[in-house]
Design a protein around this motif. Structure first.
Motif, PDB file in Angstrom:
ATOM      1  N   LEU B  99     -10.390  -3.005  -1.544  1.00 57.09           N
ATOM      2  CA  LEU B  99     -10.878  -2.142  -0.461  1.00 57.09           C
ATOM      3  C   LEU B  99     -11.934  -2.871   0.366  1.00 57.09           C
ATOM      4  O   LEU B  99     -11.925  -2.805   1.610  1.00 57.09           O
ATOM      5  N   ALA B 100     -12.823  -3.580  -0.310  1.00 54.19           N
ATOM      6  CA  ALA B 100     -13.830  -4.358   0.421  1.00 54.19           C
ATOM      7  C   ALA B 100     -13.148  -5.365   1.350  1.00 54.19           C
ATOM      8  O   ALA B 100     -13.507  -5.495   2.531  1.00 54.19           O
ATOM      9  N   ALA B 101     -12.136  -6.064   0.842  1.00 48.58           N
ATOM     10  CA  ALA B 101     -11.424  -7.056   1.652  1.00 48.58           C
ATOM     11  C   ALA B 101     -10.770  -6.393   2.861  1.00 48.58           C
ATOM     12  O   ALA B 101     -10.833  -6.906   3.993  1.00 48.58           O
ATOM     13  N   ALA B 102     -10.162  -5.225   2.625  1.00 47.30           N
ATOM     14  CA  ALA B 102      -9.450  -4.548   3.711  1.00 47.30           C
ATOM     15  C   ALA B 102     -10.418  -4.059   4.788  1.00 47.30           C
ATOM     16  O   ALA B 102     -10.137  -4.155   5.996  1.00 47.30           O
ATOM     17  N   ILE B 103     -11.564  -3.514   4.354  1.00 51.81           N
ATOM     18  CA  ILE B 103     -12.566  -3.058   5.344  1.00 51.81           C
ATOM     19  C   ILE B 103     -13.080  -4.244   6.149  1.00 51.81           C
ATOM     20  O   ILE B 103     -13.165  -4.192   7.388  1.00 51.81           O
ATOM     21  N   LEU B 104     -13.431  -5.321   5.448  1.00 50.79           N
ATOM     22  CA  LEU B 104     -13.997  -6.487   6.141  1.00 50.79           C
ATOM     23  C   LEU B 104     -12.948  -7.123   7.072  1.00 50.79           C
ATOM     24  O   LEU B 104     -13.287  -7.601   8.159  1.00 50.79           O
ATOM     25  N   PHE B 105     -11.681  -7.113   6.671  1.00 45.19           N
ATOM     26  CA  PHE B 105     -10.614  -7.685   7.501  1.00 45.19           C
ATOM     27  C   PHE B 105     -10.507  -6.947   8.831  1.00 45.19           C
ATOM     28  O   PHE B 105     -10.350  -7.549   9.887  1.00 45.19           O
ATOM     29  N   ARG B 106     -10.632  -5.605   8.782  1.00 44.32           N
ATOM     30  CA  ARG B 106     -10.518  -4.822  10.022  1.00 44.32           C
ATOM     31  C   ARG B 106     -11.705  -5.084  10.925  1.00 44.32           C
ATOM     32  O   ARG B 106     -11.586  -4.984  12.148  1.00 44.32           O
ATOM     33  N   ALA B 232      -9.166   1.680   4.525  1.00 50.44           N
ATOM     34  CA  ALA B 232      -9.942   0.798   5.406  1.00 50.44           C
ATOM     35  C   ALA B 232      -9.755   1.180   6.867  1.00 50.44           C
ATOM     36  O   ALA B 232     -10.704   1.117   7.669  1.00 50.44           O
ATOM     37  N   ALA B 233      -8.537   1.604   7.231  1.00 50.24           N
ATOM     38  CA  ALA B 233      -8.267   1.975   8.626  1.00 50.24           C
ATOM     39  C   ALA B 233      -9.124   3.174   9.038  1.00 50.24           C
ATOM     40  O   ALA B 233      -9.500   3.311  10.207  1.00 50.24           O
ATOM     41  N   ASP B 236     -14.414   3.210   9.207  1.00 53.45           N
ATOM     42  CA  ASP B 236     -15.489   3.309  10.204  1.00 53.45           C
ATOM     43  C   ASP B 236     -15.228   4.451  11.181  1.00 53.45           C
ATOM     44  O   ASP B 236     -15.646   4.394  12.348  1.00 53.45           O
ATOM     45  N   THR B 237     -14.515   5.501  10.714  1.00 52.35           N
ATOM     46  CA  THR B 237     -14.206   6.669  11.555  1.00 52.35           C
ATOM     47  C   THR B 237     -14.641   7.922  10.806  1.00 52.35           C
ATOM     48  O   THR B 237     -14.960   7.862   9.603  1.00 52.35           O
ATOM     49  N   PRO B 238     -14.634   9.068  11.501  1.00 48.65           N
ATOM     50  CA  PRO B 238     -15.005  10.325  10.824  1.00 48.65           C
ATOM     51  C   PRO B 238     -14.033  10.729   9.711  1.00 48.65           C
ATOM     52  O   PRO B 238     -14.355  11.598   8.908  1.00 48.65           O
ATOM     53  N   GLU B 239     -12.858  10.103   9.642  1.00 47.68           N
ATOM     54  CA  GLU B 239     -11.864  10.496   8.637  1.00 47.68           C
ATOM     55  C   GLU B 239     -12.087   9.810   7.286  1.00 47.68           C
ATOM     56  O   GLU B 239     -11.319  10.013   6.337  1.00 47.68           O
ATOM     57  N   ARG B 240     -13.091   8.946   7.239  1.00 49.13           N
ATOM     58  CA  ARG B 240     -13.271   8.137   6.030  1.00 49.13           C
ATOM     59  C   ARG B 240     -13.172   8.953   4.734  1.00 49.13           C
ATOM     60  O   ARG B 240     -12.358   8.670   3.856  1.00 49.13           O
ATOM     61  N   ASP B 241     -13.999  10.006   4.631  1.00 48.04           N
ATOM     62  CA  ASP B 241     -14.082  10.728   3.364  1.00 48.04           C
ATOM     63  C   ASP B 241     -12.774  11.422   3.015  1.00 48.04           C
ATOM     64  O   ASP B 241     -12.340  11.420   1.856  1.00 48.04           O
ATOM     65  N   ALA B 242     -12.150  12.014   4.026  1.00 50.70           N
ATOM     66  CA  ALA B 242     -10.911  12.752   3.771  1.00 50.70           C
ATOM     67  C   ALA B 242      -9.814  11.816   3.289  1.00 50.70           C
ATOM     68  O   ALA B 242      -9.113  12.099   2.299  1.00 50.70           O
ATOM     69  N   VAL B 243      -9.676  10.673   3.948  1.00 50.45           N
ATOM     70  CA  VAL B 243      -8.610   9.738   3.568  1.00 50.45           C
ATOM     71  C   VAL B 243      -8.903   9.129   2.189  1.00 50.45           C
ATOM     72  O   VAL B 243      -8.017   9.029   1.334  1.00 50.45           O
ATOM     73  N   ALA B 244     -10.178   8.745   1.974  1.00 52.50           N
ATOM     74  CA  ALA B 244     -10.537   8.166   0.677  1.00 52.50           C
ATOM     75  C   ALA B 244     -10.267   9.164  -0.448  1.00 52.50           C
ATOM     76  O   ALA B 244      -9.726   8.813  -1.498  1.00 52.50           O
ATOM     77  N   ALA B 245     -10.622  10.439  -0.207  1.00 49.88           N
ATOM     78  CA  ALA B 245     -10.422  11.468  -1.228  1.00 49.88           C
ATOM     79  C   ALA B 245      -8.942  11.645  -1.544  1.00 49.88           C
ATOM     80  O   ALA B 245      -8.564  11.950  -2.678  1.00 49.88           O
ATOM     81  N   GLU B 246      -8.099  11.435  -0.538  1.00 51.09           N
ATOM     82  CA  GLU B 246      -6.661  11.618  -0.743  1.00 51.09           C
ATOM     83  C   GLU B 246      -6.044  10.404  -1.440  1.00 51.09           C
ATOM     84  O   GLU B 246      -5.262  10.534  -2.380  1.00 51.09           O
ATOM     85  N   VAL B 247      -6.418   9.216  -0.979  1.00 56.86           N
ATOM     86  CA  VAL B 247      -5.707   8.007  -1.409  1.00 56.86           C
ATOM     87  C   VAL B 247      -6.285   7.409  -2.695  1.00 56.86           C
ATOM     88  O   VAL B 247      -5.550   6.996  -3.592  1.00 56.86           O
ATOM     89  N   TRP B 248      -7.622   7.340  -2.777  1.00 55.26           N
ATOM     90  CA  TRP B 248      -8.262   6.601  -3.875  1.00 55.26           C
ATOM     91  C   TRP B 248      -7.765   7.013  -5.264  1.00 55.26           C
ATOM     92  O   TRP B 248      -7.431   6.150  -6.098  1.00 55.26           O
ATOM     93  N   PRO B 249      -7.707   8.334  -5.555  1.00 50.06           N
ATOM     94  CA  PRO B 249      -7.295   8.727  -6.914  1.00 50.06           C
ATOM     95  C   PRO B 249      -5.900   8.245  -7.285  1.00 50.06           C
ATOM     96  O   PRO B 249      -5.584   8.120  -8.470  1.00 50.06           O
ATOM     97  N   SER B 250      -5.051   7.954  -6.285  1.00 47.59           N
ATOM     98  CA  SER B 250      -3.666   7.559  -6.583  1.00 47.59           C
ATOM     99  C   SER B 250      -3.528   6.064  -6.846  1.00 47.59           C
ATOM    100  O   SER B 250      -2.464   5.595  -7.246  1.00 47.59           O
TER     101      SER B 250
END
Lengths: 370, 370
Positions: B99-106, B232-233, B236-250
């Protein structure tokens, strides 16, 4: 017990000493006699009382420090205020036992007192009681009578009593003359004592006519005797506190052994009843381990209702009066004592060195935990 | 450091794991990286940050558990919210570093990331930093670069890196090809490794272009790669928490070693810089003893500002975060860890068994102290 001579018997329980070798479980504010150290459900002083009351009825006196008055009253609600002697400061055993003798003498000069420390573990109780009854009979014949413990190993931690000829008193078939009291011996001497069959352990138990106790006290420690008799004269009067406050602090500090027992033995006035009961003064944590055998094959004894102890490859004893989780890994014969403000970690082999730790902490001013 | 290539360098500090072998000091709510375990005055994560910021400036990202966000913010106030990645649940190192790599890449696809765990003790710092600069140069030449530790003894507790030919890259004179990563060996194999001179300890340090990290992650763990790139996409947007909450556990739980390092090494894409600094991952209390030598001849190390420790014939280590008096008598190499709700007593030789104690406590439901 329905021996008629017991009507003259009054038990005295000196409850002094902080039990330094049991720190931090036992400490100045909560000495060992106030704790249940055997898992019996009774504190040591309660068990002492329960051992004596079948012989003495309500005639049981406790001599203890002023600070422990409330705890003793709570643990022994049967004790009347007249029989609760509170010392304003510690004065060793001659003052404590001497004052008890003087008070009892004024109430009834024919009283036979029996002094038994508050912190001893004894069993079976019936065997102890039979020995006390014999001691009362020997005392009635005009002796200071000690109960000596039949030694089970050559202890270097106890003093010994050298026994002489049979006393030949009715009601005390096992009573013998005492030739002398001897101090704690070295190991070889202790072995010789035990092999000879002539020696018993000195457990500090004395049964004697109060008049005879006072007579020897007057002869050997006249200042101390005069002091306790002055306090005793005021004891059952409104002047009790004022006189005690004036006199008690001036009394010399001396053990009953030196003030009475040894000189009385030299004078041929001491007898002994051999005690064939088990006896332990719970001197240190190694003793605590002996008195509380491990509940299972792990070899770990846990004392403390709420202890949460996890053990892996360890043995020994844990005493806890906290709710903390304790994890013990890979130490044999360990001793852990966990209290809210102090923690001791040692081994059974080093149990005697706990006293040194307490002295060092005192020297460093850590008195809040002593 | 003023190497111009460092402008592309972004440090990443994965701060995961509870340090079970350091229980009850380190625990789920306060893992070891939040503690000062070396007496340096800095916690492990603070020291890690201070080692990296001379190279990375403000470009330092921390990946840690949600529960540790406040503590990390407090210990590293320089870290911006954009660079504090909080995991809703632990997912092992591939997800965290991916995740760190993906955020930094963007943010900048030319970024060279360097991942360094939060709980390591390293010195001298300058020697470490020189190795990192070499690693950045080797990474810029298109490699995933690890820093391998020069082994000082045949450890069976670490994995090893087998080194090949020199890499031959400007600015990275000591860089070598990595032939393979090997798992923790047995003692004889470890001795052979150390004698051969071809092996280094794997300290889990990786420096690599974020693009190359993602390329290998996509090839080996496509589901994981897709997941972290989706988060990562939105980062840096307002959707960060919602997307992380959906994807991370999987996301699958897998270590970066298996997800990237080993397959990349098999593909010939991994290089290594030998590190000639001292390195310790503070794996257990024996390590804590090594890192905190006794202050005096007594051989007793005390960690904890307010500890009141009395020692008589004992050596080892005491870690205390209470104000209790601790008396230690007659145990060599003892380990005592005293916390308000849990106590550990063991020896240095048994330090590795602490993990088993924690597992047993968990099995017994004593989770309040874990």
């Amino acid at each position: 017990m329905n021996d008629p001579l017991l009507a003259r018997f009054h038990a005295v329980i000196p409850a002094g000493g902080t039990g330094t070798r049991l720190w931090p479980l036992s400490r100045a504010a909560a000495p060992k006699f106030l704790h249940d150290l055997t898992g019996s459900g009774s504190t040591l002083i309660r068990a002492t009382y329960d051992r004596l009351s079948p012989l003495a009825g309500e005639r049981v006196m406790v001599v203890t420090g002023q600070a422990h008055g409330p705890a003793v009253r709570s643990q022994l609600p049967e004790i009347s205020d007249l029989d609760l002697v509170l010392e304003a400061e510690p004065k060793d055993s001659a003052a404590a036992i001497g004052l008890a003798a003087a008070i009892l003498f004024r109430r009834d000069p024919d009283t036979i007192m029996g002094s038994f420390a508050a912190d001893q573990v004894i069993g079976p109780v019936e065997v102890f009681q039979e020995a006390v009854v014999e001691a009362v009979h020997a005392a009635a014949a005009g002796r200071i009578v000690t109960i000596g413990i039949h030694p089970t190993y050559p202890s270097t931690g106890f003093g010994y009593i050298r026994c002489g000829a049979d006393l030949g008193v009715d009601g005390a078939p096992h009573a013998m003359h005492v030739i002398e009291f001897v101090e704690k011996p070295d190991e070889q001497v202790a072995k010789d004592y035990v092999e000879s069959g002539e020696y018993l352990w000195n457990a500090g138990m004395f049964v004697a006519p109060v008049s005879l106790m006072l007579q020897h006290l007057r002869a050997n420690e006249p200042e101390l005797a005069a002091g306790v008799e002055r306090i005793a004269a005021a004891w059952d009067t409104p002047e009790r506190d004022a006189v005690a406050a004036e006199v008690w602090p001036s009394l010399p500090k001396i053990a009953i052994d030196y003030a009475v027992a040894e000189p009385a033995a030299a004078a041929g006035d001491v007898a002994v009843i051999p005690g064939h009961f088990t006896w332990d003064d719970v001197g240190d944590f190694a003793a605590l381990g002996r008195l509380n055998p491990a509940a299972d094959a792990s070899g770990m004894t846990v004392i403390g209702d709420s202890a949460r102890v996890y053990v892996d490859g360890a043995s020994g004893i844990v005493v806890s009066d906290t709710r903390r989780v304790i994890a013990l890994i890979g130490i044999e014969d360990v001793v852990i004592v966990d209290t809210p403000d102090a923690l001791l970690v040692t081994t059974k082999d080093h149990a005697q060195q706990v006293k040194g730790a307490v002295e060092a902490l005192k020297a460093h001013g850590e008195t809040d935990v002593l």
